[in-house]
Design a protein around this motif. Structure first.
Motif, PDB file in Angstrom:
ATOM      1  N   ALA A   1     -51.859  95.515 -52.536  1.00  0.00           N
ATOM      2  CA  ALA A   1     -53.274  95.302 -52.235  1.00  0.00           C
ATOM      3  C   ALA A   1     -53.543  95.499 -50.753  1.00  0.00           C
ATOM      4  CB  ALA A   1     -53.690  93.897 -52.669  1.00  0.00           C
ATOM      5  N   HIS A   2     -52.611  95.065 -49.915  1.00  0.00           N
ATOM      6  CA  HIS A   2     -52.793  95.264 -48.471  1.00  0.00           C
ATOM      7  C   HIS A   2     -52.771  96.746 -48.120  1.00  0.00           C
ATOM      8  CE1 HIS A   2     -51.574  95.156 -44.136  1.00  0.00           C
ATOM      9  NE2 HIS A   2     -52.509  94.235 -44.134  1.00  0.00           N
ATOM     10  N   GLU A   3     -51.856  97.480 -48.741  1.00  0.00           N
ATOM     11  CA  GLU A   3     -51.796  98.922 -48.495  1.00  0.00           C
ATOM     12  C   GLU A   3     -53.076  99.619 -48.944  1.00  0.00           C
ATOM     13  OE1 GLU A   3     -48.431 100.805 -50.196  1.00  0.00           O
ATOM     14  OE2 GLU A   3     -46.956  99.505 -49.226  1.00  0.00           O
TER      15      GLU A   3
ATOM     16  N   LEU B   1     -58.862  92.669 -49.348  1.00  0.00           N
ATOM     17  CA  LEU B   1     -58.413  92.822 -50.726  1.00  0.00           C
ATOM     18  C   LEU B   1     -57.136  92.020 -50.963  1.00  0.00           C
ATOM     19  CD1 LEU B   1     -58.691  94.106 -53.514  1.00  0.00           C
ATOM     20  CD2 LEU B   1     -57.407  96.082 -52.658  1.00  0.00           C
ATOM     21  N   GLN B   2     -56.233  92.041 -50.003  1.00  0.00           N
ATOM     22  CA  GLN B   2     -54.987  91.291 -50.173  1.00  0.00           C
ATOM     23  C   GLN B   2     -55.261  89.801 -50.348  1.00  0.00           C
ATOM     24  OE1 GLN B   2     -52.303  90.549 -46.857  1.00  0.00           O
ATOM     25  NE2 GLN B   2     -50.566  91.222 -48.095  1.00  0.00           N
TER      26      GLN B   2
ATOM     27  N   GLU C   1     -56.379  85.044 -56.416  1.00  0.00           N
ATOM     28  CA  GLU C   1     -56.405  85.122 -57.882  1.00  0.00           C
ATOM     29  C   GLU C   1     -55.020  84.884 -58.492  1.00  0.00           C
ATOM     30  OE1 GLU C   1     -58.872  85.112 -59.785  1.00  0.00           O
ATOM     31  OE2 GLU C   1     -60.470  85.477 -58.330  1.00  0.00           O
ATOM     32  N   VAL C   2     -53.970  85.322 -57.800  1.00  0.00           N
ATOM     33  CA  VAL C   2     -52.610  85.070 -58.297  1.00  0.00           C
ATOM     34  C   VAL C   2     -52.334  83.567 -58.337  1.00  0.00           C
ATOM     35  CG1 VAL C   2     -50.160  85.246 -57.703  1.00  0.00           C
ATOM     36  CG2 VAL C   2     -51.596  87.287 -57.651  1.00  0.00           C
ATOM     37  N   MET C   3     -52.660  82.866 -57.257  1.00  0.00           N
ATOM     38  CA  MET C   3     -52.382  81.430 -57.210  1.00  0.00           C
ATOM     39  C   MET C   3     -53.298  80.657 -58.151  1.00  0.00           C
ATOM     40  SD  MET C   3     -51.237  80.729 -53.239  1.00  0.00           S
ATOM     41  CE  MET C   3     -52.506  81.724 -52.449  1.00  0.00           C
ATOM     42  N   ARG C   4     -54.536  81.119 -58.316  1.00  0.00           N
ATOM     43  CA  ARG C   4     -55.418  80.477 -59.293  1.00  0.00           C
ATOM     44  C   ARG C   4     -54.851  80.636 -60.702  1.00  0.00           C
ATOM     45  NH1 ARG C   4     -60.270  78.407 -59.882  1.00  0.00           N
ATOM     46  NH2 ARG C   4     -60.672  78.617 -57.656  1.00  0.00           N
ATOM     47  N   ALA C   5     -54.365  81.829 -61.003  1.00  0.00           N
ATOM     48  CA  ALA C   5     -53.779  82.052 -62.329  1.00  0.00           C
ATOM     49  C   ALA C   5     -52.588  81.134 -62.564  1.00  0.00           C
ATOM     50  CB  ALA C   5     -53.374  83.515 -62.478  1.00  0.00           C
TER      51      ALA C   5
ATOM     52  N   ARG D   1     -57.660  92.866 -61.613  1.00  0.00           N
ATOM     53  CA  ARG D   1     -59.019  93.284 -61.971  1.00  0.00           C
ATOM     54  C   ARG D   1     -60.044  92.276 -61.453  1.00  0.00           C
ATOM     55  NH1 ARG D   1     -59.342  97.472 -65.568  1.00  0.00           N
ATOM     56  NH2 ARG D   1     -57.356  98.088 -66.542  1.00  0.00           N
ATOM     57  N   ARG D   2     -59.740  91.008 -61.604  1.00  0.00           N
ATOM     58  CA  ARG D   2     -60.663  89.986 -61.104  1.00  0.00           C
ATOM     59  C   ARG D   2     -60.807  90.069 -59.588  1.00  0.00           C
ATOM     60  NH1 ARG D   2     -58.207  85.423 -64.544  1.00  0.00           N
ATOM     61  NH2 ARG D   2     -57.357  84.740 -62.543  1.00  0.00           N
ATOM     62  N   ALA D   3     -59.745  90.496 -58.909  1.00  0.00           N
ATOM     63  CA  ALA D   3     -59.774  90.583 -57.450  1.00  0.00           C
ATOM     64  C   ALA D   3     -60.375  91.890 -56.942  1.00  0.00           C
ATOM     65  CB  ALA D   3     -58.362  90.424 -56.893  1.00  0.00           C
ATOM     66  N   GLY D   4     -60.669  92.829 -57.856  1.00  0.00           N
ATOM     67  CA  GLY D   4     -61.227  94.103 -57.433  1.00  0.00           C
ATOM     68  C   GLY D   4     -60.201  95.158 -57.109  1.00  0.00           C
ATOM     69  N   PHE D   5     -59.042  95.076 -57.773  1.00  0.00           N
ATOM     70  CA  PHE D   5     -57.958  96.025 -57.524  1.00  0.00           C
ATOM     71  C   PHE D   5     -57.461  96.563 -58.869  1.00  0.00           C
ATOM     72  CE2 PHE D   5     -53.393  96.464 -55.674  1.00  0.00           C
ATOM     73  CZ  PHE D   5     -53.609  97.804 -55.399  1.00  0.00           C
ATOM     74  N   PRO D   6     -58.315  97.263 -59.623  1.00  0.00           N
ATOM     75  CA  PRO D   6     -57.942  97.673 -60.982  1.00  0.00           C
ATOM     76  C   PRO D   6     -56.851  98.723 -61.044  1.00  0.00           C
ATOM     77  CG  PRO D   6     -60.039  98.653 -60.356  1.00  0.00           C
ATOM     78  CD  PRO D   6     -59.687  97.678 -59.275  1.00  0.00           C
ATOM     79  N   ALA D   7     -56.578  99.406 -59.943  1.00  0.00           N
ATOM     80  CA  ALA D   7     -55.568 100.478 -59.972  1.00  0.00           C
ATOM     81  C   ALA D   7     -54.150  99.953 -59.875  1.00  0.00           C
ATOM     82  CB  ALA D   7     -55.830 101.462 -58.832  1.00  0.00           C
TER      83      ALA D   7
END
Length: 326
Positions: A113-115, A121-122, A128-132, A151-157
């Motif tokens: 995500a950082h890249e 985005l990161q 979202e990872v920690m919430r999950a 996807r929830r974070a806006g990184f669908p790729a």
């Protein structure tokens, strides 16, 4: 000013520390800051897929280990204490991990995500990872869970990138670099070479940032930093980690004497004696007056059982540096 958060996303204090940092930054009036997440592993042996945490906690050995972390509380009391702290930070109302699972792929997702989108985005992906993990009680080692998280974070790729193994080498190297730099707690905040360990109160984090901002930023060339981290890992007793970091240097600067010698030391200490010899014999021929190279070559030959050749190099090393005499 860059704030690096070295943390494991399965560590509750990482999520609590994130909220406390956000509160500290709400009153920040210094230079603009960027927050970068870096990987740390508190449980490298955790499996993929994960195992239900309730079953793990019934293990007497796990119970004993958790008691060691909070000797004045039972494991249940300690989990309740952390839950109350999390709730006070707005993390809830439900709180508590449901799975003991590997965080490696989650760290890959955060690095990717950082890249792809930088710090904003990161940070969204880390959230979202920690919430999950802590609020939704999901198994974050599963590709389907990480796909939904991204996807929830806006990184669908991200799904295709994870499936292709992207980010694996980068995360493994970053974990090694963190260890080499002395990171031993999740979370650890690092700014301009200064470190603050643990999820400290917002006012403590704020004061740390003020003090760290006065320090001159450390800007070493990447090759120098990589070499120093490899050297530190070897000193910490991790020759295989040192060799992992040295790999790109050997590819790009294979003729550099310092890089070759450090690699030879790492090969020697990881019992890869043939590889050590391939480096040490040319080094000894190039610099026959280097007593340390002669010593290491002699000890390598000695370990291989070649006592006559070993003795010649050990005698030469001792003659040049009497401290090397047995």
């Amino acid at each position: 000013m860059r704030i690096e958060i070295w943390a494991d996303v399965v560590c509750p204090w990482a999520y609590i520390g994130k909220r406390r940092l956000e509160r500290a930054l709400a009153s920040w009036q210094g230079d603009p800051v960027e927050v970068v997440w870096r990987p740390y592993r508190i449980d490298p042996s955790a499996p993929t897929p994960g195992e239900p945490l309730a079953e793990v906690l019934r293990d007497p050995m796990v119970d004993a280990a958790l008691r060691g972390c909070a000797p004045d509380l039972t494991p249940g009391e300690n989990r309740e204490r952390v839950s109350r702290i999390a709730l006070a930070e707005g993390l809830g109302p439900r709180w508590g991990a449901g799975w003991r699972s590997s965080s490696h792929d989650a760290h890959r997702l955060i690095a990717l995500a950082h890249e792809a989108g930088g710090t904003r985005l990161q940070d969204a992906v880390a959230e979202e990872v920690m919430r999950a993990h802590f609020v939704d009680a999901l198994d974050i080692s599963l590709p389907a869970v990480l796909d939904e998280v991204s996807r929830r974070a806006g990184f669908p790729a991200s799904g295709g990138l994870l499936a292709d193994g992207e980010g694996d080498t980068a995360v493994r190297e970053l974990v090694l670099r963190g260890r080499a730099a002395g990171v031993a707690t999740s979370p650890t905040f690092v700014v301009n070479g200064a470190a603050l360990r643990g999820a400290q109160p917002p006012e403590v984090i704020h004061d740390f940032l003020v003090e760290a901002a006065r320090r001159a930023p450390r800007q070493l060339p990447e090759e120098v930093e990589r070499f120093r981290h490899a050297e530190a890992l070897l000193d910490l007793g991790d020759p295989l980690g040192a060799l992992t970091l040295l790999g790109p240097l050997l590819d790009a600067h294979g003729d550099d004497r310092g890089t070759r010698l450090l690699a030879a030391r790492a090969y020697f200490h990881s019992a890869q004696l043939t590889r050590a010899l391939r480096i040490l014999e040319p080094l000894a021929a190039e610099t026959p007056d280097d007593s340390y190279v002669q010593l290491l070559l002699g000890r390598t030959l000695q370990r291989q059982g070649d006592s006559p050749r070993a003795a010649a190099h050990l005698r030469l090393a001792a003659a040049m540096s009497p401290g090397y005499a047995d």
